[in-house]
Design an enzyme around this catalytic site. Structure first.
Site, mmCIF file in Angstrom:
data_model
loop_
_atom_site.group_PDB
_atom_site.id
_atom_site.type_symbol
_atom_site.label_atom_id
_atom_site.label_comp_id
_atom_site.label_asym_id
_atom_site.label_seq_id
_atom_site.Cartn_x
_atom_site.Cartn_y
_atom_site.Cartn_z
ATOM 1 N N CYS A 197 26.880 44.595 45.439
ATOM 2 C CA CYS A 197 26.876 43.168 45.054
ATOM 3 C C CYS A 197 26.567 42.247 46.228
ATOM 4 O O CYS A 197 26.258 41.071 46.020
ATOM 5 C CB CYS A 197 28.212 42.793 44.431
ATOM 6 S SG CYS A 197 28.561 43.719 42.931
ATOM 7 N N HIS A 225 29.396 34.970 45.083
ATOM 8 C CA HIS A 225 29.193 36.070 44.147
ATOM 9 C C HIS A 225 30.164 35.888 42.984
ATOM 10 O O HIS A 225 31.344 35.605 43.191
ATOM 11 C CB HIS A 225 29.449 37.396 44.876
ATOM 12 C CG HIS A 225 29.443 38.580 43.959
ATOM 13 N ND1 HIS A 225 28.450 38.780 43.021
ATOM 14 C CD2 HIS A 225 30.301 39.616 43.834
ATOM 15 C CE1 HIS A 225 28.710 39.895 42.365
ATOM 16 N NE2 HIS A 225 29.825 40.420 42.830
ATOM 17 N N ASN A 253 29.787 39.646 36.008
ATOM 18 C CA ASN A 253 29.351 40.038 37.351
ATOM 19 C C ASN A 253 27.994 40.739 37.232
ATOM 20 O O ASN A 253 27.910 41.834 36.678
ATOM 21 C CB ASN A 253 30.413 40.977 37.949
ATOM 22 C CG ASN A 253 30.033 41.495 39.322
ATOM 23 O OD1 ASN A 253 28.879 41.405 39.752
ATOM 24 N ND2 ASN A 253 31.011 42.062 40.016
HETATM 25 N N1 COA Z 1 42.309 44.084 28.649
HETATM 26 C C1 COA Z 1 43.645 44.053 28.510
HETATM 27 N N2 COA Z 1 44.482 44.538 29.430
HETATM 28 C C2 COA Z 1 43.940 45.063 30.548
HETATM 29 C C3 COA Z 1 42.565 45.123 30.743
HETATM 30 C C4 COA Z 1 41.739 44.604 29.735
HETATM 31 N N3 COA Z 1 40.384 44.607 29.844
HETATM 32 N N4 COA Z 1 42.314 45.703 31.951
HETATM 33 C C5 COA Z 1 43.521 45.998 32.477
HETATM 34 N N5 COA Z 1 44.506 45.621 31.618
HETATM 35 C C6 COA Z 1 45.946 45.737 31.776
HETATM 36 C C7 COA Z 1 46.347 46.823 32.732
HETATM 37 O O1 COA Z 1 46.334 48.090 32.106
HETATM 38 C C8 COA Z 1 47.713 46.367 33.142
HETATM 39 O O2 COA Z 1 48.603 46.727 32.119
HETATM 40 P P1 COA Z 1 50.110 47.232 32.481
HETATM 41 O O3 COA Z 1 50.747 46.053 33.182
HETATM 42 O O4 COA Z 1 50.668 47.536 31.154
HETATM 43 O O5 COA Z 1 49.909 48.407 33.384
HETATM 44 C C9 COA Z 1 47.596 44.850 33.140
HETATM 45 O O6 COA Z 1 46.450 44.549 32.354
HETATM 46 C C10 COA Z 1 47.403 44.252 34.512
HETATM 47 O O7 COA Z 1 46.439 45.030 35.202
HETATM 48 P P2 COA Z 1 45.888 44.628 36.592
HETATM 49 O O8 COA Z 1 44.874 45.638 37.039
HETATM 50 O O9 COA Z 1 47.043 44.336 37.517
HETATM 51 O O10 COA Z 1 45.168 43.275 36.213
HETATM 52 P P3 COA Z 1 44.517 42.215 37.158
HETATM 53 O O11 COA Z 1 45.091 40.901 36.887
HETATM 54 O O12 COA Z 1 44.467 42.677 38.596
HETATM 55 O O13 COA Z 1 43.018 42.180 36.651
HETATM 56 C C11 COA Z 1 40.842 42.999 37.258
HETATM 57 C C12 COA Z 1 42.224 43.352 36.721
HETATM 58 C C13 COA Z 1 39.981 44.241 37.294
HETATM 59 C C14 COA Z 1 40.219 41.969 36.324
HETATM 60 C C15 COA Z 1 41.005 42.379 38.674
HETATM 61 O O14 COA Z 1 41.811 43.221 39.462
HETATM 62 C C16 COA Z 1 39.703 42.204 39.385
HETATM 63 O O15 COA Z 1 38.868 41.391 38.984
HETATM 64 N N6 COA Z 1 39.484 42.915 40.519
HETATM 65 C C17 COA Z 1 38.241 42.795 41.272
HETATM 66 C C18 COA Z 1 37.174 43.628 40.606
HETATM 67 C C19 COA Z 1 35.799 43.270 41.095
HETATM 68 O O16 COA Z 1 35.515 42.155 41.427
HETATM 69 N N7 COA Z 1 34.906 44.268 41.126
HETATM 70 C C20 COA Z 1 33.544 44.086 41.486
HETATM 71 C C21 COA Z 1 33.386 43.780 42.936
HETATM 72 S S1 COA Z 1 31.727 43.362 43.323
#
Ligand code: COA
Length: 357
Positions: A112, A262, A292
């Site tokens: 990215c 980004h 993204n």
């Molecule tokens: N829908 C519903 N629930 C979801 C879910 C979805 N699509 N994805 C994850 N969950 C759940 C998890 O299973 C977790 O459940 P639990 O508490 O029962 O275990 C809960 O939501 C929280 O998960 P968590 O991973 O802590 O959520 P978050 O707030 O960190 O959001 C991302 C997850 C992936 C959206 C976030 O971490 C993120 O954006 N990270 C960066 C990723 C990125 O930018 N990647 C590309 C880089 S170029």
């Protein structure tokens, strides 16, 4: 001094829209969760008529038209992508084949962060005096690598392409400073598997007796991600790289007219903007409509910001990106085309390369 102004910009996305409601039918998720945790409402996904090449070529034609240039004017094409249509030849060669012309062509993969890496590379080629006109394309059709049963990743990503044309000028325009970084110890945080030794060659493979086991391609490689780890890394490097690049250009954050980050997660952008004390009207956000789009996200956001009339001659823009690798990059860009016409007219003499270049 010689600089590399951005004289053209463009974007293209597939027609097919994948909404949060569509994803609700695929995995255990909800529109409310996706919007509140990521800011994304819909994304585009390549259909049967789309490819990395077709999107890149459409964005490139858009950029060339805005610059009033034709493919024969381009000296070099640099494509940032991790989803080329072929392993061999390069994506840049496939773009050249469609556009026409005889530019040199190669690809960069910094995930990215790829577009900002490519912009820094292209700017160096122009500032050194080696080339005068370079097409930089950021394109990814990464939904090919998404497992639509994995709710942790499938809600985040979309497909698209963005392109800019760079041209030599004697005025301080285009990228004035850049910061590129990588931390390979973070590969496992975000990657797509490639080769595997599992299962070896078929028993009746006649080459096995001579060559022994050989690796094979994973048949359905899917993106794997440690979301929380990437989130923490992203906020930190966005703030650090943005501060560093502004300082390197001899400016302060108060001089920044627009941050074009980004587009990975609305919460990452908001956290970085808060830390940098940049108000909402100086941060461009379009993640709600595209998700993204990897290497395409910054040139797409730039194209929309310009179309909305938010960018003016002489404005200071900061591009900042992060991604798999882990990698990151930032660029301080002074917007505008001052001096370009003169350079076009005199064949580049108005922007002679530095004496030691
Ligand atoms: N829908 C519903 N629930 C979801 C879910 C979805 N699509 N994805 C994850 N969950 C759940 C998890 O299973 C977790 O459940 P639990 O508490 O029962 O275990 C809960 O939501 C929280 O998960 P968590 O991973 O802590 O959520 P978050 O707030 O960190 O959001 C991302 C997850 C992936 C959206 C976030 O971490 C993120 O954006 N990270 C960066 C990723 C990125 O930018 N990647 C590309 C880089 S170029």
């Amino acid at each position: 001094m010689r600089y590399a102004a951005i004289t053209g910009w463009g974007m293209a996305v597939p027609d097919r829209v994948l909404t949060n409601a569509d994803l609700e039918a695929l995995v255990d998720t909800s529109d409310e969760w996706i919007v509140s945790r990521t800011g994304i409402r819909e994304r585009r996904i390549a259909g049967p008529g789309d490819s990395n090449t077709s999107l890149a070529v459409a964005a490139s034609r858009d950029a060339l038209a805005k610059a009033g240039r034709v493919p024969a004017d381009i000296d070099l094409i640099i494509t940032a992508t991790f989803t080329p249509d072929l392993f061999l030849a390069s994506q840049a060669c496939m773009i050249q084949a469609e556009l026409g012309g005889s530019a040199a062509a190669f690809d960069i993969n910094a995930a990215c962060a790829g577009f900002v890496y490519a912009l820094a590379s292209a700017t160096s080629f122009i500032r050194s005096g080696m080339y005068r006109t370079i097409l930089v394309v950021g394109v990814d059709t990464q939904t090919r690598f998404i497992d639509y049963t994995d709710r942790a990743t499938c809600v985040l990503f979309g497909d698209g392409a963005g392109a800019v044309l760079l041209e030599a000028t004697g005025e301080p325009r285009g990228e004035l400073a850049s910061v590129l970084g990588a931390d390979g110890s973070g590969v496992q945080a975000l990657y797509v598997p490639g080769w595997t030794w599992d299962d070896g060659p078929a028993g009746d493979d006649p080459t096995a007796a001579v060559l022994g086991p050989r690796p094979r391609l994973d048949t359905h490689p899917a993106m794997l991600m440690q979301g929380n780890e990437v989130f923490r890394f992203a906020v930190k490097v966005m703030c650090d790289a943005a501060r560093q690049v502004v300082l390197k250009a001899g400016l302060s954050l108060d001089d920044v007219d627009m941050l074009i980050p980004h587009q990975a997660n609305r919460r990452i952008i908001d956290a970085a903007a808060r830390t940098l004390a940049l108000p909402r009207d100086r941060v461009w956000i379009n993640i709600d409509r595209y998700g993204n789009t990897s290497a395409a996200s910054i040139p797409m956001a730039l194209t929309e910001a310009v179309a909305a009339g938010k960018v003016a001659e002489g404005d200071n823009l900061v591009f900042v990106a992060f991604g798999g690798g882990l990698s990151w990059a930032a660029s301080l860009v002074r917007w505008g085309t001052a001096g370009v016409e003169r350079c076009r007219a005199d064949g580049g003499a108005a922007a002679a390369p530095p004496a030691d270049g």
